[in-house]
Design a protein around this motif. Structure first.
Motif, mmCIF file in Angstrom:
data_model
loop_
_atom_site.group_PDB
_atom_site.id
_atom_site.type_symbol
_atom_site.label_atom_id
_atom_site.label_comp_id
_atom_site.label_asym_id
_atom_site.label_seq_id
_atom_site.Cartn_x
_atom_site.Cartn_y
_atom_site.Cartn_z
ATOM 1 N N ALA A 63 -9.664 2.194 4.827
ATOM 2 C CA ALA A 63 -8.528 1.324 5.233
ATOM 3 C C ALA A 63 -8.870 0.867 6.741
ATOM 4 O O ALA A 63 -8.647 -0.411 6.884
ATOM 5 C CB ALA A 63 -7.264 1.790 4.756
ATOM 6 N N GLU A 64 -8.862 1.831 7.499
ATOM 7 C CA GLU A 64 -9.012 1.497 8.851
ATOM 8 C C GLU A 64 -10.098 0.871 9.215
ATOM 9 O O GLU A 64 -10.345 0.077 10.266
ATOM 10 C CB GLU A 64 -8.663 2.637 9.669
ATOM 11 C CG GLU A 64 -7.276 3.228 9.715
ATOM 12 C CD GLU A 64 -6.776 4.033 8.647
ATOM 13 O OE1 GLU A 64 -5.735 4.245 8.470
ATOM 14 O OE2 GLU A 64 -7.565 4.190 7.779
ATOM 15 N N SER A 70 -12.449 -6.263 10.074
ATOM 16 C CA SER A 70 -11.967 -7.883 9.964
ATOM 17 C C SER A 70 -11.369 -8.300 11.240
ATOM 18 O O SER A 70 -11.483 -9.368 11.387
ATOM 19 C CB SER A 70 -10.981 -7.502 8.832
ATOM 20 O OG SER A 70 -11.442 -7.169 7.734
ATOM 21 N N VAL A 71 -10.777 -7.297 11.919
ATOM 22 C CA VAL A 71 -10.350 -8.036 13.295
ATOM 23 C C VAL A 71 -11.383 -8.276 14.081
ATOM 24 O O VAL A 71 -11.274 -9.370 14.890
ATOM 25 C CB VAL A 71 -9.276 -6.756 13.991
ATOM 26 C CG1 VAL A 71 -9.202 -6.933 15.464
ATOM 27 C CG2 VAL A 71 -8.211 -6.325 13.104
ATOM 28 N N GLY A 90 -1.976 -5.991 8.384
ATOM 29 C CA GLY A 90 -1.877 -6.361 6.828
ATOM 30 C C GLY A 90 -2.900 -5.635 6.161
ATOM 31 O O GLY A 90 -2.568 -5.154 4.889
ATOM 32 N N ILE A 91 -4.184 -5.759 6.676
ATOM 33 C CA ILE A 91 -5.250 -5.139 5.846
ATOM 34 C C ILE A 91 -5.106 -3.663 5.469
ATOM 35 O O ILE A 91 -5.369 -3.275 4.327
ATOM 36 C CB ILE A 91 -6.620 -5.563 6.188
ATOM 37 C CG1 ILE A 91 -7.072 -7.065 6.113
ATOM 38 C CG2 ILE A 91 -7.821 -4.509 5.868
ATOM 39 C CD1 ILE A 91 -8.152 -7.433 7.002
ATOM 40 N N VAL A 92 -4.497 -2.956 6.404
ATOM 41 C CA VAL A 92 -4.371 -1.658 6.472
ATOM 42 C C VAL A 92 -3.279 -1.203 5.408
ATOM 43 O O VAL A 92 -3.339 -0.485 4.425
ATOM 44 C CB VAL A 92 -4.124 -0.839 7.865
ATOM 45 C CG1 VAL A 92 -3.415 0.603 7.572
ATOM 46 C CG2 VAL A 92 -5.113 -0.706 8.599
ATOM 47 N N ALA A 93 -2.213 -2.061 5.517
ATOM 48 C CA ALA A 93 -1.082 -2.000 4.662
ATOM 49 C C ALA A 93 -1.563 -2.105 3.007
ATOM 50 O O ALA A 93 -1.193 -1.382 2.215
ATOM 51 C CB ALA A 93 0.309 -2.960 4.931
#
Length: 100
Positions: A63-64, A70-71, A90-93
């Motif tokens: 996830a990270e 992505s960032v 948002g992506i991690v969540a």
């Protein structure tokens, strides 16, 4: 750790942070701002953020890693650091919600 210990620790960290800010503000009254110092001051927030993200990425999982990539991509495309950071959160969540 009890709530009282946590509260004391939190207050101590807040006071230390505030003290560093005040000391920096007062010290900068006596420092002439050269282009080199200005460049260092501009780079400080990014370097702190990079240190935080590096630790999270190294200790994290898929996830990270996906969020970090992505960032970086969004920053390259748009140059919007706040938008990129929000996308990463948002992506991690979403990834954690999905079970990654």
């Amino acid at each position: 750790m009890t709530n009282v210990e946590f509260s004391i620790l939190l207050m101590a960290m807040a006071l230390a942070s505030y003290g560093c800010r005040v000391a920096g503000f007062l010290a900068m009254r006596f420092v002439r701002i050269t282009p080199r110092i200005e460049a260092a001051l501009r780079a400080t927030p990014l370097s702190v953020m990079a240190g935080i993200v590096a630790v999270a990425a190294m200790r994290g999982g898929p996830a990270e890693w996906v969020a970090s990539a992505s960032v970086v991509i969004l920053m390259k495309l748009t140059g919007q650091d706040v938008l990129s950071a929000l996308l990463g959160v948002g992506i991690v969540a979403l990834a954690r919600w999905a079970g990654l």
